[in-house]
Scaffold this motif. Structure first.
Motif: not given
Length: 1263
Positions: A1-15
Motif C-alpha cells: 500500500m502507498a505510505k499513509g494510505k487506506f486500502d479498502f476491499a468491499i463486498d456489496r451483497g444483496g442485504t
C-alpha cells in the motif's frame, strides 16, 4: 500500500455490505452495514469508506460532500448488482439482432424443459425486448461447394452466402432506437470464427446512437450459438446497469476517483479495472471473493490437502473446491440464463437458514422454498413459517440474548423462542397424527411408531438439511474422482458455523476451518486476489504433431497479448504469470474439458506449453472411468490466463501479545439438544478467547457475525491468528435398525438420489420413456445372477426398443440383492444411432440388433468379439445392415460399464456405512413412501371427483394418425387410494412400427402419476404399487414378441400420456410427438427429435418450442450441426398461432428447415399429422404437424407422417411441428384477448440452483 494510505476491499451483497480496510499503520478493520438504508446514506460502499476514514483519522467527512480521496490507496469491490438485475429482470431494455431465420432461437434454446415433471414448464423469459433479423449468411465450407471462400481464425474455411444489407439494417436499428431501446446484442451464426459481419453491424449501431453494443464474437468467441447468444444478451442487458452503478459510486468521491486504483472482482476470481467490468463477467462477482478468501487462507501448499468451501446463507448454500488451482466452468446458468464465460465452479443449493420446513407424505422436507427477509423465519415475529433457523433455535443452538433487538413489526424486539416453539408443537402434532394412522404405519413391524417430541422433530429437520447440503459436496468431489473425506471444510458466511461439525462428520472429514474474518470473507478475499487478464480464441485443429507448431504460434501470440495488457496496467515482468489451457475433446464427442498441462511438462511428442494429451487422458479417465485410446483429440479453443500479483499477503497476526495467557472465560452455559438429548453447553465469546486455546464440545462460540457450534466429540482450537480450527471426532456408534424412521427415510432419500444423479452414474430413470421398464427388465435379469455385466434390450420381456438398452450388473454375491435394486437406476445405452434408417422397422431385423440378455463383461473382461458379432447380426435381414458406427457403440458400452461400476461402488459404500439389511430395508421404505404419495393423490382426486359428479370412474380416448384408438377407463377406490387403469378397447397390433411393448405404457403411467403427485419424490416402482393395469393381449400396447416397436417408444408413448391426462382433466394435450428425423449416408448419420407446443393448463399457457412429456432430449446446436454434417439450417423458429386458443393458450410448435449439401437418405417418424392435440374445457385444439420436401427443381412434396426418401443437394426438408391444445373457453371480452396470461410467480421460482453439479443433473434430464 502507498505510505499513509487506506486500502479498502468491499463486498456489496444483496442485504449487507462488508468492508475490509487495511490502515496506514498495518492494522486491519472490518465493518458490516446494510446495503440499502436510504434514510441514512445513498451508497453503502461509499458510506463504509467514509466511516472508516472518519473514525481512524478523527477528521470530518460529511455525507453530503464527495469523499476526499487523498488518503485512499486502492479500492477493490465485489458486487451483486448484475446478479440482482438478472434475478429481478431489471436490466436495460435490449434488442437482439440475429441471423434471419433464427429470431426465436434463444426462446427455444436447447428445447429441453428444466423440470421433467413440471407441466407448466416454467422457464425464465428471454432478456431482449425486440428482435431484428438480418438477411446474412456465413457457412462453413465443405467439399463439393464452389462458392468464394474466406479464411477464418480457426483454420476452418468459410463461404459467405449472403452479405449484410446495411441499408435495411440501418432502417431496422433506427426503428428500435425510436422506441427507446439503446442497448443492442448482436448474434450472427459462425461469428465465433469470422466476425466481419458482426463488427460491421456493431460499428453502424454505435454511429446511430446505441449506448451499449455487445458483439457475441467479442464477448465470448466460442462455438455454439445458443449459449453464446444467451451470454451476449446478458452482457447487453447488464452492462448498462453496471455502468450506471459505477457512475453513481464514483460520483461520491472527489474527482470521481480519478487517481485511485479501483478494481472489480469478476466471476472467474480475478480482478479487473473498473472500466473493463462488464455484465457477462459480473454475475458471480460477490461469491467469487469468498472463494479466493478461503482458498488463500485455508489451503496449505506444503500439505496440499484440498479444501471445500462452505458458505451457508439465508436462502441458499454455496459449495466449491480448491486444491491449489481455481476450478472453473465455462458454461453455467444463473437465474435461468446460461452464460458462456469463465466462472468459478460455485455450486448453489436451496438450503439455507431461511429454508422452509415441511412434512409431506411421511417425509421431512427442507426447501427449496424460503421464508425470505420478509416475513422471515417464525422467530422473526412477523408471522413467518418454520425454517432451519427456527430448528436451531428450538434446539438451543441459537441464543436470542446474543442477537440484536431488530425483530418484530417495529424492528425493536429480540428473537422469539415462543413463536418458534408454538409452530413446532403444531407440526409435531401433525407428524404424530400421521404416524398413528394405518397408512402411516403400514411398514412397521408392530404397527406403530413412538411419538416424536418437538426436539426430535427439530433435530430431524436439521439432519435432513445437513444431508441436503452434503449432497452437492459429494457430487462435486466424486464427480472428479476425489475422496470427499480427504478434504478440509472451510466454513464462512453467517449460518454455516451451526452446521459445520455435523456436515464434516457426515462426509468423513476430520477438520473444519473457520477464518477470523469468516463473516466478511468475501471482502477479505478481494484484498487477497490478483488482477487477471484472459484471452481466448476458437480452434479447429487436431492435437497431433502436425499441429504443434501452429498451436505453439497461437499460444505465443495470446500469451504476448496477455502480458502486454498487464504491463499496461502497471505490472512488471516479475509480477506476471501466465497459464495455458486447451479446450480438448475426443473426435465425434461433445464432452470437452478445459485442460491445463500443469504437472505435465512438454516433451518431443507434445507442444511446447506441455503434454496436454497426457493431462487430458488422465483427467478424462478420472472423471469418466475410461478413455478412447484410438480416437483423435480435437482442440476447440486456446485460452491463456494471465495474473498480475497484486493481492496483499495473508499475514497471521498474533491475536494477543500478552506474556501471560488470559484465562478462558465461560460467558454463560446453556442446554443444547443433540442426539443424546439435552447436554450442558458452555458459551464463549470469541473476542475473549486466548490464542492456542482448546475447547471441547459441546460448546458455542459466538463471534460478531456468526455462531459456531462445537458438537460433542469435537475439539475447537484458536490458532495464533485468531482463526477457529475444529477437529471432528467420529460419530458415536448408533445402531440403526431396519424399521421405518421418518427422519432416516428423508436422509436415505438424499443418499439414494446422490448415487442415481452422481456424475459418472448415468441415471436410467432420467429417460422417462423407459421408467416403467426397470422392474420388467430386472425380472429377466434376476434369473441370470452370476458375476458380470449384462445388456438386456429386447422389445419383449424388458420392454425397450431398438437402439436402446440398459447395462446392468452387481457388486458381489453378498450384495447381489441390493444391486438388483441398484440396476433399477442402471444406465441407458445411447444405442445404435448414426446410420440412417432406410426403414423405421416393420420387423425386429429392421429394428436393429436385438438382445434378450447379453453378458458384456465376464471375469472382468469386456466381450468385444461377441458384442461385435451381435451388433452386426441385422445384416442377415433384407435391406438391412449391421451397425455403421461400431466404434461408437463399443465406446458407449464401455462407458456404461464404467458408470455401472461406479454406481455399484457407491452402493457398496452405503452398505459399509449402514449395513446390508438397513440399506435393503430403506430401499423398501422409499418405495413405500412413493406409494403413499400416489395413494394420497388418488384419494384427493376421488374426493373432488365425487363431489363434482358423484362418480369415481373416468374415461378418455385418443387416436393415432392411422385411426388406431387408445382407450382408457380408470376406476378409483377412494378409501384405499388405489386405481385400475383399463385399456380394454384399445386398437390391435398394427402393421408398422408404432406397437408399444407393455413397459412403454407403464413408463407413461409412472410419468403421469409423478406429474399429478406434484411433490419431489424419488421416482421408483413404488409409484405403481396402488395401480392395477389391464392391457389386452394383441393390442398396440401389448403386441406380439415379433412386432416392430421402434415408433411405440417415441410416438405411442406420447398418446398414452395424452389419454391419461385427458381422463384426469389435468391439462390440454401437448404436441403428442417427438418428431424423429434422421439423415445420412453409408459413412455417417444424424438423428434428432424436435420440439413442439406444450398443452395449456388451468393456470398457465402452454410453453412454445419445447419438448414435452415422454422426451426431453436437447437438440444439437446449429453451429455444431453445420460443422459436422452436410446440412445448412435455414430456419429454426416458432410456428405462429399453431397453439390452440383458449383462456390459456397452447404453446406454438416450431418450424425447422434443413438444406442438404450432399446426397443423403432422409427418414422421418412423426405423429399428429392427421389428428390434432386436443384442447380441454372449451380450449381449442392445437394445429397438426406437417412434413414438406422442397426439391431443388422447385417441386414441393408432402411427405406424410412416416417415410424414407433419397435427397439430392439443394433439397430442403421443412418440418412444422404440432402446437399444444388450449385450456378453458376463450373470453372475447378480456382485455388483450389472445395475449399470454402472466404466470404466477411461485416460491420455488425465486431460487435458482447453479454450478457444475446442477448443470450435470440438467444434462441428465435433457439427455
Amino acid at each position: 500500500m502507498a505510505k499513509g494510505k487506506f486500502d479498502f476491499a468491499i463486498d456489496r451483497g444483496g442485504t449487507f455490505t462488508d468492508v475490509f480496510a487495511r490502515l496506514p499503520d498495518g492494522r486491519e478493520k472490518v465493518l458490516k452495514l446494510l446495503s440499502h438504508d436510504p434514510q441514512n446514506y445513498q451508497d453503502a460502499p461509499t458510506e463504509g469508506i467514509r466511516r472508516v476514514l472518519e473514525e481512524e483519522t478523527g477528521l470530518a467527512f460529511p455525507r453530503e460532500q464527495p469523499v476526499d480521496t487523498s488518503l485512499i490507496g486502492w479500492i477493490r469491490m465485489g458486487t451483486t448488482v448484475a446478479t440482482n438485475a438478472l434475478l429481478e429482470r431489471r436490466g436495460e431494455r435490449t434488442a437482439l439482432l440475429v441471423t434471419k431465420g433464427f429470431k426465436d432461437l434463444l426462446h427455444i434454446g436447447t428445447q429441453a424443459r428444466p423440470k421433467l415433471f413440471d407441466l407448466e414448464v416454467a422457464v425464465p423469459e428471454v432478456l431482449y425486448e425486440e428482435v431484428i433479423e438480418v438477411d446474412e449468411r456465413v457457412v462453413l465450407r465443405q467439399d463439393g461447394c464452389q462458392l468464394p471462400r474466406k479464411e477464418p481464425n480457426t483454420g476452418d474455411s468459410l463461404e459467405v452466402w449472403r452479405e449484410v444489407d446495411m441499408q435495411r439494417v440501418e432502417e431496422d436499428l433506427r426503428g428500435v432506437l425510436s422506441r427507446g431501446i439503446t442497448s443492442l446484442a448482436v448474434l450472427l451464426l459462425h461469428s465465433y470464427t469470422w466476425s466481419d459481419h458482426e463488427k460491421a453491424v456493431g460499428s453502424l449501431a454505435r454511429k446511430l446512437g446505441f449506448t451499449q453494443v455487445s458483439l457475441s464474437s467479442e464477448v465470448m468467441p466460442m462455438v455454439r450459438v445458443v449459449p453464446r447468444g444467451y451470454t451476449v444478451c446478458a452482457d447487453a442487458y447488464l452492462t448498462p446497469k453496471i455502468r450506471q452503478y459505477l457512475e453513481g459510486f464514483t460520483s461520491g468521491f472527489r474527482d470521481g476517483l480519478k487517481d485511485v486504483s479501483v478494481l472489480f472482482m469478476q466471476s472467474d476470481g480475478g480482478l479487473t479495472p473498473m472500466e473493463q467490468f462488464c455484465g457477462s463477467r459480473a454475475v458471480l462477482s460477490g461469491p467469487a471473493g469468498g472463494v479466493v478468501g478461503y482458498a488463500v487462507t485455508s489451503y496449505d501448499p506444503a500439505q496440499k490437502k484440498p479444501v471445500i468451501g462452505f458458505d451457508m446463507g439465508g436462502t441458499s448454500t454455496d459449495v466449491s473446491r480448491y486444491a491449489g488451482q481455481f476450478e472453473h466452468v465455462f458454461e453455467a446458468a444463473t437465474a435461468g440464463v446460461t452464460l458462456q464465460a469463465p466462472q468459478l465452479d460455485i455450486n448453489t443449493v436451496a438450503a439455507g437458514g431461511g429454508s422452509r420446513l415441511f412434512f409431506r407424505s411421511g417425509m421431512f422436507v427442507v426447501g427449496p422454498e424460503s421464508a425470505g427477509a420478509h416475513p422471515g423465519p417464525a422467530c422473526y415475529r412477523k408471522g413467518g413459517p418454520l425454517t432451519v433457523t427456527d430448528a436451531n433455535l428450538a434446539l438451543g443452538r441459537l441464543l436470542p440474548a446474543f442477537f440484536p433487538r431488530i425483530f418484530g413489526p417495529g424492528e425493536d424486539q429480540p428473537l422469539s423462542s415462543d413463536d418458534t416453539m408454538k409452530c413446532f408443537r403444531q407440526l409435531t402434532q401433525e407428524i404424530n397424527d400421521f404416524h398413528s394412522t394405518t397408512d402411516g404405519s403400514r411398514d412397521l413391524a408392530d404397527g406403530s411408531e413412538p411419538e416424536m417430541s418437538v426436539e426430535e422433530v427439530a433435530m430431524g429437520f436439521i439432519r435432513v438439511a445437513n444431508e441436503a447440503m452434503c449432497r452437492p459436496i459429494r457430487a462435486l468431489t466424486q464427480a472428479k474422482g476425489h475422496d470427499t473425506s480427504q478434504h478440509v471444510l472451510a466454513c464462512f458466511g453467517g449460518a454455516g458455523g451451526q452446521h459445520a461439525c455435523a456436515i464434516a462428520r457426515a462426509l468423513g472429514m476430520k477438520t473444519v476451518f473457520i477464518h477470523k474474518y469468516s463473516g466478511v470473507l468475501s471482502a477479505y478475499g478481494l484484498a487477497l486476489a490478483d488482477v487477471v487478464e484472459e484471452v481466448q480464441e476458437p480452434c479447429s485443429l487436431q492435437y497431433c504433431p502436425g499441429s504443434f507448431s501452429e498451436l505453439d504460434r497461437r499460444v505465443e501470440q495470446l500469451t504476448q497479448r496477455c502480458t502486454e495488457t498487464l504491463r499496461g496496467r502497471g505490472f512488471s515482468g516479475s509480477d506476471i504469470t501466465t497459464e495455458v489451457f486447451l479446450h480438448l475433446r475426443y473426435q465425434k464427442t461433445d464432452c470437452a474439458l478445459m485442460v491445463t498441462a500443469a504437472g505435465y511438462p512438454g516433451n518431443s511428442q507434445s507442444c511446447r506449453s506441455g503434454d496436454f494429451c497426457s493431462a487430458f487422458t488422465e483427467r478424462y479417465r478420472k472423471e469418466f472411468g475410461f478413455t478412447i485410446s484410438d480416437r483423435p483429440i480435437m482442440v476447440d479453443d486456446i485460452r491463456v490466463r494471465g495474473s498480475g500479483k497484486s493481492g496483499i499477503k495473508s499475514v497471521t497476526h498474533t491475536k494477543r501479545g500478552l506474556d501471560v495467557p488470559k484465562a478462558t472465560t465461560v460467558e454463560t452455559t446453556t442446554k443444547c439438544y443433540f442426539e443424546d438429548g439435552y447436554l450442558e453447553t458452555s458459551v464463549y465469546l470469541c473476542e475473549d478467547l486466548p490464542c492456542d486455546h482448546s475447547i471441547s464440545g459441546p460448546a458455542i462460540i459466538i463471534d460478531k457475525n456468526s455462531t459456531i457450534l462445537v458438537e460433542p466429540s469435537c475439539v475447537a482450537q484458536l490458532t495464533e491468528g485468531g482463526d477457529v480450527c475444529i477437529s471432528v471426532g467420529s460419530d458415536p456408534y448408533c445402531l440403526l435398525g431396519t424399521e421405518l424412521n421418518t427422519v432416516q427415510l428423508s436422509i436415505f432419500s438424499h443418499r439414494f438420489m446422490s448415487i442415481a444423479d452422481g456424475p459418472g452414474v448415468t441415471a436410467y430413470l432420467h429417460l422417462h420413456q423407459h421408467q416403467g421398464a426397470a422392474g420388467l427388465l430386472l425380472r429377466c435379469f434376476r434369473s441370470r445372477r452370476r458375476p458380470g455385466v449384462q445388456r438386456p434390450s429386447h422389445p419383449g420381456p424388458p420392454g425397450s426398443h431398438a437402439g436402446d438398452g440398459s447395462v446392468s450388473g452387481g457388486c458381489d454375491s453378498e450384495q447381489s440383492s441390493v444391486c438388483r435394486r441398484q440396476c433399477e437406476r442402471a444406465s441407458v445405452l445411447r444405442g445404435q444411432q448414426g446410420a440412417p434408417c432406410r426403414h423405421w422397422g416393420d420387423h425386429p431385423g429392421l429394428n436393429g440388433a436385438v438382445f434378450t440378455s447379453f453378458k458384456l463383461v465376464t471375469a472382468g473382461v469386456f466381450q468385444e468379439e461377441a458384442v461385435t458379432e451381435a451388433l452386426m447380426a441385422p445384416a442377415q435381414y433384407p435391406d438391412c445392415s449391421g451397425t455403421r458406427n461400431l466404434h461408437d457403440n463399443l465406446s458407449d458400452l464401455r462407458a456404461q460399464v464404467a458408470a455401472n461400476q461406479r454406481g455399484s461402488a457407491l452402493v457398496g459404500e452405503l452398505i459399509d456405512s449402514y449395513g446390508l439389511a438397513v440399506v435393503q430395508a430403506y430401499m423398501g421404505h422409499i418405495q413405500s413412501n412413493a406409494e403413499l404419495a400416489v395413494r394420497d393423490m388418488l384419494k384427493d382426486f376421488a374426493r373432488r371427483r365425487r363431489q363434482k359428479t358423484g362418480s369415481l370412474d373416468v374415461e378418455a380416448e385418443d387416436f393415432m394418425d392411422d385411426g388406431t384408438p387408445i382407450r382408457l377407463r380408470v376406476q378409483v377406490n377412494e378409501k384405499e387410494g388405489s386405481a385400475v387403469f383399463d385399456f380394454t378397447g384399445t386398437g390391435t397390433e398394427v402393421w408398422g412400427n408404432c406397437n408399444a411393448p407393455r413397459a412403454i405404457t407403464f413408463s407413461a403411467l409412472i410419468y403421469c402419476l409423478r406429474c399429478m403427485v406434484g411433490q419431489d419424490i424419488p421416482l421408483n416402482q413404488g409409484c405403481l404399487a396402488p395401480i392395477r393395469v389391464i392391457i389386452p393381449d394383441g393390442s398396440i400396447l401389448q403386441p406380439s414378441q415379433d412386432a416392430a416397436v421402434v415408433g411405440g417408444n417415441v410416438l405411442t408413448s406420447q398418446r398414452v400420456v395424452d389419454v391419461i391426462f385427458r381422463a384426469f382433466e389435468v391439462c390440454a394435450a401437448s404436441q403428442g410427438c417427438m418428431n424423429n428425423v434422421t439423415f445420412g449416408s453409408e459413412g455417417s448419420g444424424y438423428y434428432e427429435t424436435v420440439a413442439g407446443g406444450a398443452g395449456a393448463g388451468p393456470e398457465w399457457n402452454g410453453r412454445s418450442g419445447v419438448h414435452s412429456h415422454m422426451t426431453n432430449t436437447r437438440i444439437t446446436d446449429p453451429e455444431i450441426l453445420e460443422k459436422r454434417y452436410p446440412v445448412v439450417l435455414e430456419q429454426f423458429s416458432l410456428r405462429p398461432n399453431s397453439g390452440g386458443a383458449g383462456k390459456h393458450r397452447g404453446g406454438d410448435g416450431v418450424i425447422r428447415k434443413l438444406l442438404f449439401r450432399n446426397k443423403v437418405v432422409l427418414s422421418i417418424l412423426t405423429e399428429r399429422r392427421s389428428t390434432r392435440p386436443y384442447g380441454l374445457h372449451g380450449g381449442e385444439s392445437g394445429a397438426s404437424g406437417l412434413n414438406l420436401l422442397h426439391r431443388a427443381d422447385g417441386r414441393v412434396l408432402n411427405l406424410g407422417a412416416k417415410t424414407t426418401v433419397n435427397l439430392e443437394p439443394g433439397d430442403v426438408f421443412c418440418l412444422y411441428t404440432p402446437g399444444g391444445g388450449g385450456y378453458g373457453e376463450k373470453d372475447e371480452r378480456a382485455a388483450g384477448n389472445g395475449a399470454p396470461v402472466k404466470k404466477r410467480r411461485r416460491f420455488s421460482e425465486t431460487f435458482s440452483e447453479r454450478g457444475s453439479v446442477f448443470e450435470y443433473r440438467m444434462a441428465q434430464e435433457g439427455v
